[in-house]
Design a protein around this motif. Structure first.
Motif, PDB file in Angstrom:
ATOM      1  N   LEU A  93       1.158  -1.067   0.055  1.00  0.00           N
ATOM      2  CA  LEU A  93      -0.036  -0.012  -0.140  1.00  0.00           C
ATOM      3  C   LEU A  93       0.767   1.295   0.043  1.00  0.00           C
ATOM      4  N   ARG A  94       0.270   2.118  -0.640  1.00  0.00           N
ATOM      5  CA  ARG A  94       1.004   3.561  -0.565  1.00  0.00           C
ATOM      6  C   ARG A  94       0.693   4.311   0.416  1.00  0.00           C
ATOM      7  N   TYR A  95       1.395   5.364   1.118  1.00  0.00           N
ATOM      8  CA  TYR A  95       1.129   6.368   1.924  1.00  0.00           C
ATOM      9  C   TYR A  95      -0.052   7.177   1.365  1.00  0.00           C
ATOM     10  N   LEU A  96      -1.311   7.430   1.935  1.00  0.00           N
ATOM     11  CA  LEU A  96      -2.337   7.858   1.308  1.00  0.00           C
ATOM     12  C   LEU A  96      -2.615   9.324   2.243  1.00  0.00           C
ATOM     13  N   PRO A  97      -3.089  10.248   1.655  1.00  0.00           N
ATOM     14  CA  PRO A  97      -3.412  11.432   2.369  1.00  0.00           C
ATOM     15  C   PRO A  97      -4.067  11.390   3.534  1.00  0.00           C
ATOM     16  N   PRO A  98      -4.009  12.287   4.600  1.00  0.00           N
ATOM     17  CA  PRO A  98      -4.420  12.034   5.897  1.00  0.00           C
ATOM     18  C   PRO A  98      -5.933  12.425   6.017  1.00  0.00           C
ATOM     19  N   SER A  99      -6.634  12.008   6.874  1.00  0.00           N
ATOM     20  CA  SER A  99      -7.921  11.973   7.060  1.00  0.00           C
ATOM     21  C   SER A  99      -8.650  12.147   8.491  1.00  0.00           C
ATOM     22  N   GLU A 100      -9.501  12.771   8.665  1.00  0.00           N
ATOM     23  CA  GLU A 100     -10.182  13.016   9.858  1.00  0.00           C
ATOM     24  C   GLU A 100     -10.266  11.823  10.966  1.00  0.00           C
ATOM     25  N   THR A 101     -10.617  10.454  10.166  1.00  0.00           N
ATOM     26  CA  THR A 101     -10.675   9.448  10.793  1.00  0.00           C
ATOM     27  C   THR A 101      -9.481   8.627  11.361  1.00  0.00           C
ATOM     28  N   GLY A 102      -8.495   8.906  10.493  1.00  0.00           N
ATOM     29  CA  GLY A 102      -7.222   8.342  10.749  1.00  0.00           C
ATOM     30  C   GLY A 102      -7.074   6.848   9.564  1.00  0.00           C
ATOM     31  N   TYR A 103      -8.092   6.903   8.763  1.00  0.00           N
ATOM     32  CA  TYR A 103      -8.372   5.637   7.757  1.00  0.00           C
ATOM     33  C   TYR A 103      -8.751   6.221   6.670  1.00  0.00           C
TER      34      TYR A 103
END
Length: 531
Positions: A399-409
């Motif tokens: 998996l690549r590093y994905l952009p951040p999110s409010e839920t952490g996923y």
């Protein structure tokens, strides 16, 4: 506008002649148990200007959409693609491509804020180039694109507004047909610069409750035509042939349904016995998930190809940019690694291969992988215990590093791969274009022009796996390590480190200066003493 309606009944389906009634102005069907394909063909001059601009800059353009719902394909509609929208494109001018195509894609996909979608800016920047191993295979597009698309509401709306409004008196019937595409198992849109015509096809494999009941009226315009076929398919005299027979009619021209019987060589062949597979990711997936493809051993019997044909089992993966394979790991010839995963070899790959890049710097949509799979040894075929178990192939991915999110996923939507046998046909076999031929699937161009394909059927409730990928939690969550906190802390640490380095350099310089003065004084003292 021309329309072709084809119903294909299974061998065990019952039929009464009163279920299809033809009159001078219409044809009606009642409670018909069959798969259905609807196809309309529209001339380029019948399309709006903005759509013509896309096609006029295209040598060929093909859209392939497949539903996430499973279905049991029947001959001659046995070919498959992974769920989602596939676009295969060859520009008219090899040195440039149309930005209007990307504008069209954004319209028909209509991505939501949280959709897994790589924006299309220019095809040469956002599409990938498939490795065409067979240059003689004329139906191989030079650029390829894929995106996750659970439904085609935006596409149907575009067809209603862009195509149906330009067909004159039959616009209402066209809109009804377009709305029916929402329940289709697959939708194909094809254009090529030779025919200068746009073809839209919808396929429904499963019969609705009670069977198909519909009425097709004679077209209002004398230039329009509706062809109707009620057919059944079975194996032909030769292994590469499909034989079809049934009833045909042109609505408004023929007085009665005409019997017909014909056969043709086909690239895509049905398997004589049920053959299924499932795909999954073993939890917890982490950042290095492993895809498992599991097949009952009874599904791995050699396909009914000629005894002189060479057959091999393959899988074709369509991976979004969030997940990828390590080309150096999968291309290995190490027998220990290959045997442990039941793999034979990596046969072809295309797309994003950077092992270190995070997803937000990857410009293209993802990658495709063609792998040859190992099959159980023949010695275990007679073992009843081994025969009742599944044969599992595993494919290590990352998996690549994905952009951040409010839920952490964030969720990565991974479509199931397709699994198929590829068999060589006898020398001299001509795989000409037949009425139901389906090319430009993305993977068919990786084989020779006389290859026959036998596809296994996916068995699952949904043909897309959702992987929860851990990412940085941004401000708004309840985690201590929020995005702003980490950003501020990083700046503080970097600043402190910078000043510490400056302080150490200043001390070294100051110490060097003092050392030079002391040495000079000692040298002068020695010189005076000698005098």
């Amino acid at each position: 506008m021309k329309r072709r309606i084809t119903f294909v009944q299974r061998v065990d389906a019952a039929f009464d002649p009163q279920q299809a009634v033809l009159t001078a102005s219409s044809l009606s069907v009642h409670d018909l148990d069959a798969a259905r394909q609807d196809r309309i063909t529209v001339g380029l001059n019948e399309l709006p200007e903005e759509l013509r601009a896309v096609f006029e800059q295209s040598h060929e353009l093909h859209f392939r959409w497949a539903s996430e719902r499973p279905y049991d394909a029947v001959a001659p509609f046995t070919s498959r693609v992974s769920p989602g929208l596939h676009v295969l494109y060859t520009p008219l001018d090899s040195d440039s491509s149309s930005e209007a195509l990307c504008t069209l894609l954004r319209t028909i996909v209509a991505p939501s804020k949280d959709a897994q979608y790589k924006d299309c800016l220019k095809p040469e920047d956002s599409f990938i180039t498939p490795p065409l191993l067979s240059t003689r295979f004329a139906s191989s597009a030079s650029l390829q694109y894929h995106t996750h698309l659970p439904d085609i509401q935006s596409l149907v709306k575009y067809i209603e507004n862009a195509i149906c409004t330009n067909v004159g008196a039959d616009s209402n019937e066209c809109r009804t047909w377009a709305s029916a595409l929402l329940s289709a198992d697959s939708v194909d849109i094809d254009y090529d610069s030779i025919s200068h015509a746009l073809t839209v096809s919808g396929l429904w494999i499963d019969t609705p409750p009670g069977g198909w009941t519909d009425q097709f009226n004679k077209p209002a315009s004398p230039t329009d035509q509706i062809e109707f076929g009620l057919l059944g398919a079975e194996a032909g005299l030769e292994p590469e042939e499909i034989k079809m027979g049934g009833l045909l009619a042109v609505i408004g021209q023929d007085e009665k349904l005409k019997p017909t019987m014909f056969s043709f060589p086909s690239r895509h062949q049905p398997l004589t016995e049920p053959a299924t597979y499932t795909a999954s990711f073993a939890p917890p997936t982490g950042l290095h998930p492993t895809m498992s493809i599991s097949m009952p051993r009874s599904s791995l019997k050699r396909p009914p190809a000629p005894s002189t044909a060479t057959c091999a089992l393959h899988t074709y993966l369509t991976l979004p940019s969030a997940i990828f394979g390590d080309q150096y790991q999968l291309a290995t010839t190490d027998p220990l690694f290959l045997d442990s995963h039941n793999l034979v070899a990596l046969r072809a790959l295309a797309g994003e291969m950077d092992l270190e890049a995070p997803d937000w710097v990857v410009p293209r949509w993802g990658s495709n992988w063609l792998l040859e799979l190992a099959t159980p040894p023949k010695s275990t075929d007679t073992d009843s215990t081994a025969g009742s178990s599944n044969w599992t192939v595993t494919i290590p991915l990352h998996l690549r590093y994905l952009p951040p999110s409010e839920t952490g996923y964030r969720t990565a939507h991974v479509p199931w791969p397709i699994v198929f046998w590829a068999c060589t046909a006898e020398d001299g076999t001509k795989m000409g274009v037949n009425p139901f031929d389906r090319t430009n699937l993305g993977w068919d161009g990786l084989f020779g022009p006389r290859t026959m394909f036998y596809q296994l059927q996916p068995a699952g409730e949904r043909l897309v796996d959702d992987i929860d990928v851990p990412v940085l939690r941004i401000e708004g969550g309840d985690s201590y390590f929020q995005g702003k906190s980490i950003e501020l802390g990083t700046c503080v640490v970097i600043s402190l480190g910078f000043f510490w380095v400056l302080w150490r350099l200043a001390r070294v310089a100051w110490s060097s200066g003092l050392g030079s003065n002391d040495g000079k004084n000692r040298a002068e003292a020695v010189h005076d003493k000698k005098e």
